[in-house]
Design a protein around this motif. Structure first.
Motif, PDB file in Angstrom:
ATOM      1  N   LEU A  25     -35.175  13.215  20.222  1.00 36.37           N
ATOM      2  CA  LEU A  25     -34.369  13.040  19.106  1.00 36.37           C
ATOM      3  C   LEU A  25     -34.216  11.617  18.860  1.00 36.37           C
ATOM      4  N   ASP A  26     -34.249  11.433  17.617  1.00 36.81           N
ATOM      5  CA  ASP A  26     -34.010   9.683  17.411  1.00 36.81           C
ATOM      6  C   ASP A  26     -35.173   8.877  18.079  1.00 36.81           C
ATOM      7  N   GLY A  27     -36.237   9.445  18.222  1.00 40.43           N
ATOM      8  CA  GLY A  27     -37.173   8.570  18.627  1.00 40.43           C
ATOM      9  C   GLY A  27     -37.184   8.406  20.132  1.00 40.43           C
ATOM     10  N   TYR A  28     -36.479   9.175  21.000  1.00 38.72           N
ATOM     11  CA  TYR A  28     -36.089   9.186  22.469  1.00 38.72           C
ATOM     12  C   TYR A  28     -36.286  10.261  22.969  1.00 38.72           C
ATOM     13  N   ARG A  29     -36.674  10.283  24.408  1.00 35.65           N
ATOM     14  CA  ARG A  29     -36.685  11.549  24.992  1.00 35.65           C
ATOM     15  C   ARG A  29     -35.369  11.629  25.701  1.00 35.65           C
ATOM     16  N   GLN A  38     -23.442  13.168  24.464  1.00 32.16           N
ATOM     17  CA  GLN A  38     -22.574  12.183  25.312  1.00 32.16           C
ATOM     18  C   GLN A  38     -22.843  10.637  24.599  1.00 32.16           C
ATOM     19  N   ALA A  39     -24.077  10.442  24.713  1.00 32.69           N
ATOM     20  CA  ALA A  39     -24.449   9.080  24.159  1.00 32.69           C
ATOM     21  C   ALA A  39     -24.249   8.992  22.843  1.00 32.69           C
ATOM     22  N   VAL A  51     -25.307   3.965  25.066  1.00 35.14           N
ATOM     23  CA  VAL A  51     -26.597   4.837  24.606  1.00 35.14           C
ATOM     24  C   VAL A  51     -27.876   4.847  25.386  1.00 35.14           C
ATOM     25  N   ALA A  52     -28.144   3.730  25.468  1.00 37.87           N
ATOM     26  CA  ALA A  52     -29.482   3.641  26.560  1.00 37.87           C
ATOM     27  C   ALA A  52     -29.316   3.934  27.806  1.00 37.87           C
ATOM     28  N   GLY A  67     -19.469   9.616  29.162  1.00 39.05           N
ATOM     29  CA  GLY A  67     -19.159   9.973  27.674  1.00 39.05           C
ATOM     30  C   GLY A  67     -17.637  10.187  27.688  1.00 39.05           C
ATOM     31  N   ARG A  68     -17.059  10.674  28.586  1.00 35.77           N
ATOM     32  CA  ARG A  68     -15.649  11.136  28.556  1.00 35.77           C
ATOM     33  C   ARG A  68     -14.679  10.038  29.011  1.00 35.77           C
ATOM     34  N   ASN A  69     -15.264   8.905  29.228  1.00 36.54           N
ATOM     35  CA  ASN A  69     -14.651   7.775  29.930  1.00 36.54           C
ATOM     36  C   ASN A  69     -13.504   7.250  28.813  1.00 36.54           C
ATOM     37  N   PRO A  70     -12.341   7.277  28.790  1.00 36.39           N
ATOM     38  CA  PRO A  70     -11.438   6.846  27.788  1.00 36.39           C
ATOM     39  C   PRO A  70     -11.574   5.073  27.570  1.00 36.39           C
ATOM     40  N   ARG A  71     -12.101   4.549  28.323  1.00 37.27           N
ATOM     41  CA  ARG A  71     -12.126   2.956  28.544  1.00 37.27           C
ATOM     42  C   ARG A  71     -13.244   2.488  27.550  1.00 37.27           C
TER      43      ARG A  71
END
Length: 156
Positions: A25-29, A38-39, A51-52, A67-71
């Motif tokens: 998706l979006d040009g990436y595997r 999460q990204a 993201v990367a 992805g869940r890290n609030p910082r």
């Protein structure tokens, strides 16, 4: 009939976002739907470099933890777009892996429920009264597969 799923190594575990079925998706595997989902929380934010980084993580649990890290700063529209992000990723997974599409179609009209003991948004939560948004998305994708005459699984 209701089909419950949660852990990858249990029956219907392929319905989990942690199942090792890559998507493009979006040009990436992406290694899993979870990695992609999460990204997307960080697209266009000061933490966009995540993201990367998330895409390269070796396990979906690490993607979820990051992805869940609030910082880290989530995109401001996340609550509005997260269901569409999930739908897009789940559609990609099932439309690009014929064996998964077949398994999903074989569930017929059964209710699909993510039997998460903690997640009341995507799953049914600890007492079974959660929103089950992931199950709802899977049932929507199942309907899309079933109504797609061009899908290779439906050309008998």
């Amino acid at each position: 009939m209701t089909i419950y799923f949660y852990q990858v190594d249990q029956p219907y575990g392929v319905f989990s976002n942690f199942s090792p079925h890559p998507i493009t998706l979006d040009g990436y595997r992406w290694p899993t739907v979870e990695h992609y989902y999460q990204a997307q929380k960080f697209v266009g934010t000061r933490d966009a470099a995540l993201v990367a980084k998330i895409r390269e993580l070796p396990h979906p649990m690490l993607a979820a933890q990051t992805g869940r890290n609030p910082r880290y700063q989530r995109r401001p529209d996340w609550e509005q777009v997260k269901c569409n992000v999930m739908l897009k990723a789940v559609q990609c997974k099932f439309f690009s892996h014929p064996e998964l599409a077949q398994m999903l179609l074989q569930t017929g009209t059964a209710a699909l429920v993510e039997n998460s003991p903690i997640d009341t948004y995507w799953g049914c939560g600890p007492n079974g009264t959660g929103c089950n948004h992931l199950g709802q998305i899977l049932m929507q994708v199942r309907q899309e597969l079933a109504s797609c005459p061009a899908h290779p699984l439906l050309n008998h």
